[in-house]
Motif scaffolding. Structure first.
Motif, PDB file in Angstrom:
ATOM      1  N   GLU A  97      47.480  49.430  25.009  1.00  0.00           N
ATOM      2  CA  GLU A  97      47.020  50.622  25.736  1.00  0.00           C
ATOM      3  C   GLU A  97      45.952  50.257  26.766  1.00  0.00           C
ATOM      4  OE1 GLU A  97      48.043  53.896  22.259  1.00  0.00           O
ATOM      5  OE2 GLU A  97      45.953  53.247  22.519  1.00  0.00           O
ATOM      6  N   THR A  98      45.002  49.420  26.350  1.00  0.00           N
ATOM      7  CA  THR A  98      43.937  49.025  27.288  1.00  0.00           C
ATOM      8  C   THR A  98      44.531  48.232  28.457  1.00  0.00           C
ATOM      9  OG1 THR A  98      42.440  48.889  25.407  1.00  0.00           O
ATOM     10  CG2 THR A  98      41.675  47.892  27.453  1.00  0.00           C
ATOM     11  N   CYS A  99      45.411  47.281  28.163  1.00  0.00           N
ATOM     12  CA  CYS A  99      46.002  46.458  29.234  1.00  0.00           C
ATOM     13  C   CYS A  99      46.842  47.323  30.172  1.00  0.00           C
ATOM     14  CB  CYS A  99      46.848  45.328  28.647  1.00  0.00           C
ATOM     15  SG  CYS A  99      45.861  44.053  27.849  1.00  0.00           S
ATOM     16  N   SER A 100      47.555  48.276  29.618  1.00  0.00           N
ATOM     17  CA  SER A 100      48.386  49.148  30.436  1.00  0.00           C
ATOM     18  C   SER A 100      47.516  49.988  31.376  1.00  0.00           C
ATOM     19  CB  SER A 100      49.231  50.009  29.493  1.00  0.00           C
ATOM     20  OG  SER A 100      49.738  51.099  30.159  1.00  0.00           O
ATOM     21  N   MET A 101      46.385  50.442  30.866  1.00  0.00           N
ATOM     22  CA  MET A 101      45.431  51.187  31.719  1.00  0.00           C
ATOM     23  C   MET A 101      44.890  50.298  32.834  1.00  0.00           C
ATOM     24  SD  MET A 101      42.949  53.376  29.272  1.00  0.00           S
ATOM     25  CE  MET A 101      41.586  53.640  30.385  1.00  0.00           C
ATOM     26  N   ILE A 102      44.453  49.092  32.462  1.00  0.00           N
ATOM     27  CA  ILE A 102      43.863  48.182  33.460  1.00  0.00           C
ATOM     28  C   ILE A 102      44.885  47.834  34.538  1.00  0.00           C
ATOM     29  CG2 ILE A 102      42.931  45.841  33.824  1.00  0.00           C
ATOM     30  CD1 ILE A 102      41.599  46.118  31.056  1.00  0.00           C
ATOM     31  N   ALA A 103      46.145  47.610  34.125  1.00  0.00           N
ATOM     32  CA  ALA A 103      47.182  47.244  35.096  1.00  0.00           C
ATOM     33  C   ALA A 103      47.453  48.389  36.070  1.00  0.00           C
ATOM     34  CB  ALA A 103      48.468  46.863  34.369  1.00  0.00           C
ATOM     35  N   ASN A 104      47.075  49.578  35.688  1.00  0.00           N
ATOM     36  CA  ASN A 104      47.323  50.756  36.518  1.00  0.00           C
ATOM     37  C   ASN A 104      46.008  51.422  36.940  1.00  0.00           C
ATOM     38  OD1 ASN A 104      48.650  52.871  37.794  1.00  0.00           O
ATOM     39  ND2 ASN A 104      48.970  54.014  35.894  1.00  0.00           N
ATOM     40  N   HIS A 105      45.145  50.635  37.610  1.00  0.00           N
ATOM     41  CA  HIS A 105      43.888  51.161  38.164  1.00  0.00           C
ATOM     42  C   HIS A 105      42.961  51.780  37.122  1.00  0.00           C
ATOM     43  CE1 HIS A 105      45.227  50.417  42.232  1.00  0.00           C
ATOM     44  NE2 HIS A 105      46.324  51.101  42.029  1.00  0.00           N
ATOM     45  N   GLN A 136      43.507  53.898  34.921  1.00  0.00           N
ATOM     46  CA  GLN A 136      43.628  55.348  34.700  1.00  0.00           C
ATOM     47  C   GLN A 136      44.423  55.703  33.455  1.00  0.00           C
ATOM     48  OE1 GLN A 136      45.216  56.949  38.352  1.00  0.00           O
ATOM     49  NE2 GLN A 136      47.034  55.687  38.292  1.00  0.00           N
ATOM     50  N   THR A 137      43.987  56.743  32.799  1.00  0.00           N
ATOM     51  CA  THR A 137      44.730  57.298  31.670  1.00  0.00           C
ATOM     52  C   THR A 137      45.621  58.408  32.205  1.00  0.00           C
ATOM     53  OG1 THR A 137      42.677  58.502  31.316  1.00  0.00           O
ATOM     54  CG2 THR A 137      43.322  56.901  29.633  1.00  0.00           C
ATOM     55  N   LYS A 138      45.037  59.213  33.060  1.00  0.00           N
ATOM     56  CA  LYS A 138      45.719  60.342  33.672  1.00  0.00           C
ATOM     57  C   LYS A 138      45.590  60.096  35.164  1.00  0.00           C
ATOM     58  CE  LYS A 138      43.889  64.549  33.283  1.00  0.00           C
ATOM     59  NZ  LYS A 138      43.193  65.632  32.621  1.00  0.00           N
ATOM     60  N   ARG A 139      46.567  60.504  35.954  1.00  0.00           N
ATOM     61  CA  ARG A 139      46.517  60.229  37.378  1.00  0.00           C
ATOM     62  C   ARG A 139      45.229  60.743  38.020  1.00  0.00           C
ATOM     63  NH1 ARG A 139      51.779  60.592  41.310  1.00  0.00           N
ATOM     64  NH2 ARG A 139      51.430  58.537  42.167  1.00  0.00           N
ATOM     65  N   TYR A 140      44.551  59.824  38.723  1.00  0.00           N
ATOM     66  CA  TYR A 140      43.298  60.092  39.438  1.00  0.00           C
ATOM     67  C   TYR A 140      42.086  60.262  38.522  1.00  0.00           C
ATOM     68  CZ  TYR A 140      46.801  60.556  43.030  1.00  0.00           C
ATOM     69  OH  TYR A 140      47.874  60.319  43.840  1.00  0.00           O
ATOM     70  N   TYR A 141      42.221  59.888  37.247  1.00  0.00           N
ATOM     71  CA  TYR A 141      41.065  59.834  36.337  1.00  0.00           C
ATOM     72  C   TYR A 141      40.943  58.396  35.850  1.00  0.00           C
ATOM     73  CZ  TYR A 141      40.994  64.880  36.487  1.00  0.00           C
ATOM     74  OH  TYR A 141      40.924  66.162  36.924  1.00  0.00           O
ATOM     75  N   HIS A 142      39.889  57.707  36.287  1.00  0.00           N
ATOM     76  CA  HIS A 142      39.770  56.266  36.044  1.00  0.00           C
ATOM     77  C   HIS A 142      38.659  55.969  35.047  1.00  0.00           C
ATOM     78  CE1 HIS A 142      42.441  55.787  39.507  1.00  0.00           C
ATOM     79  NE2 HIS A 142      41.766  56.805  40.002  1.00  0.00           N
TER      80      HIS A 142
END
Ligand SMILES: *Cc1c(COP(=O)(O)O)cnc(C)c1O
Length: 372
Positions: free
Chosen positions: A207-215, A217-223
């Motif tokens: 989960e953490t790596c997936s977030m990091i790979a995608n800016h 963010q957990t939710k679009r435009y929330y980092h």
């Protein structure tokens, strides 16, 4: 050294159809092909989460970012490896502590690692060099003893299986806390551009790596975290979807070529064929010989005259590379095995399309060199 074309022609109808489907649906990013590949690789590795990303170097960087280390923290890496392993450590302002390898398997060992541990050591990056797993059971034990993270560099060994002393078998990339692999075209599971993946048996790290790979963010435009942009694109996933079901066949073809080489060179005292560990399968990303008596360069020149390619992986220890000269935390001495290997190793052509005729030609030339 590699023959991507012949392999492509074998799978051409399927690969072309899959790629055209991506073009047709225009689902270029995070499309269904990427999700299908992620699920297939999870299934292949067994009990493992997969986070696809843009390349193997990114996978290493994202894995290390996920660990939340502080500048100056030490990360132990072998000095005999591809530069990417140390590069991402340095890039994150961490300190790569370069250690020696076992001269027979070319891999780091638990004993070598343990000697380099200091109070600042936070992680170990064992590299499964040339396609064979490091001896991971004792490495995981050392990591546990000193409370260290283990990030496997599995770029060269995807598909290798490690057997623990209790008989349980785990694929490389699913043994440590986080694993990193590459789908660079010439890797054992290669796509037709750049690609990579983070693999981990732990859901929280995925989960953490997936977030990091995608800016981050957990939710679009929330980092929530500082991240990067690292994606596997759908065209590459389409190629990988066709090739993954054949990965074990690819390994078998490489092992067959390696056996051929081993037999041909068994009686040449000046050559040391690759050691095979009892507790790991070898998927032979490279077939790497040790050429004794300083005859390596002469052998390479001789083969080149005969039209036979060979490569030196790797000619310079990391600690002698201009960019890393001052990175050794524990020693400024040469590491003897790494130093010896950089002067003595030579890799012969290794891929899935080597015929007996090609192998015979190569082996005859090598034998002729030593008979002169
Ligand atoms: C290929 C490789 C990498 C990097 O993978 P890329 O996809 O080229 O970024 C990292 N480590 C090792 C050992 C490799 O062989």
């Amino acid at each position: 050294m590699v023959d991507l074309k012949t392999q492509y022609l074998k799978f051409k109808p399927e690969i072309d159809r899959e790629i055209l489907e991506v073009l047709d649906t225009t689902a270029f990013i995070n499309g269904p092909k990427v999700k299908a590949f992620q699920a297939s690789l999870e299934n292949y590795l067994g009990n493992c989460h997969v986070v696809p990303c843009a390349n193997g170097t990114d996978a290493l960087q994202i894995a290390l970012m996920a660990l939340g280390l502080q500048p100056g923290d030490e990360v132990i890496v072998p000095a005999f490896t591809y530069v990417a392993t140390a590069e991402v450590i340095a890039l994150l302002q961490l300190r790569p502590v370069m250690v020696d390898v076992d001269p027979d398997t070319f891999n780091v060992t638990a004993d070598i690692i343990e000697k380099a541990i200091t109070p600042r050591t936070k992680a170990i990056v064992p590299v499964h060099l040339f396609g064979q797993s490091c001896d991971m059971e004792p490495i995981m034990a050392v990591a546990k003893k000193y409370n260290l993270w283990v990030v496997e560099d599995n770029a060269q060994a995807i598909g290798a299986t490690y057997t623990f002393s209790d008989g349980s078998q785990v694929k490389t990339g699913a043994i440590g806390h986080i694993g990193c692999t590459s789908f660079y075209p010439s890797k054992n599971l290669g796509c037709y551009g750049d690609g990579g993946a983070i693999t981990t048996p732990h859901k929280n790290w995925a989960e953490t790596c997936s977030m990091i790979a995608n800016h981050g963010q957990t939710k679009r435009y929330y980092h929530d975290l500082v991240g990067v942009n690292s994606r596997l694109d759908s065209v590459q996933a389409a190629v990988l979807n066709v090739k993954l079901p054949h990965l074990d066949e690819f390994a078998a073809a490489r092992q067959k070529a390696a056996d051929f080489y081993d037999r041909a060179f068994a009686n040449i005292p000046a050559l040391q064929t690759p050691a095979r560990q009892h507790n790991s399968t070898h998927v032979f990303h490279q077939y790497t010989l040790i050429v004794k008596d300083n005859r390596r360069d002469a052998l390479q020149a001789y083969l080149q005259e005969k039209g036979i390619p060979s490569m030196i992986y790797y000619p310079v220890p990391l600690y002698e590379q201009e960019a890393y000269k001052n990175s050794m935390a524990n020693t400024i001495e040469k590491l003897p095995a790494t130093d010896y290997l950089c002067r003595s190793v030579m890799s012969l052509p290794m891929h899935t399309e080597l015929t007996d005729e090609m192998l015979t030609y190569i082996c005859d030339a090598v034998k002729a060199f030593f008979a002169q």
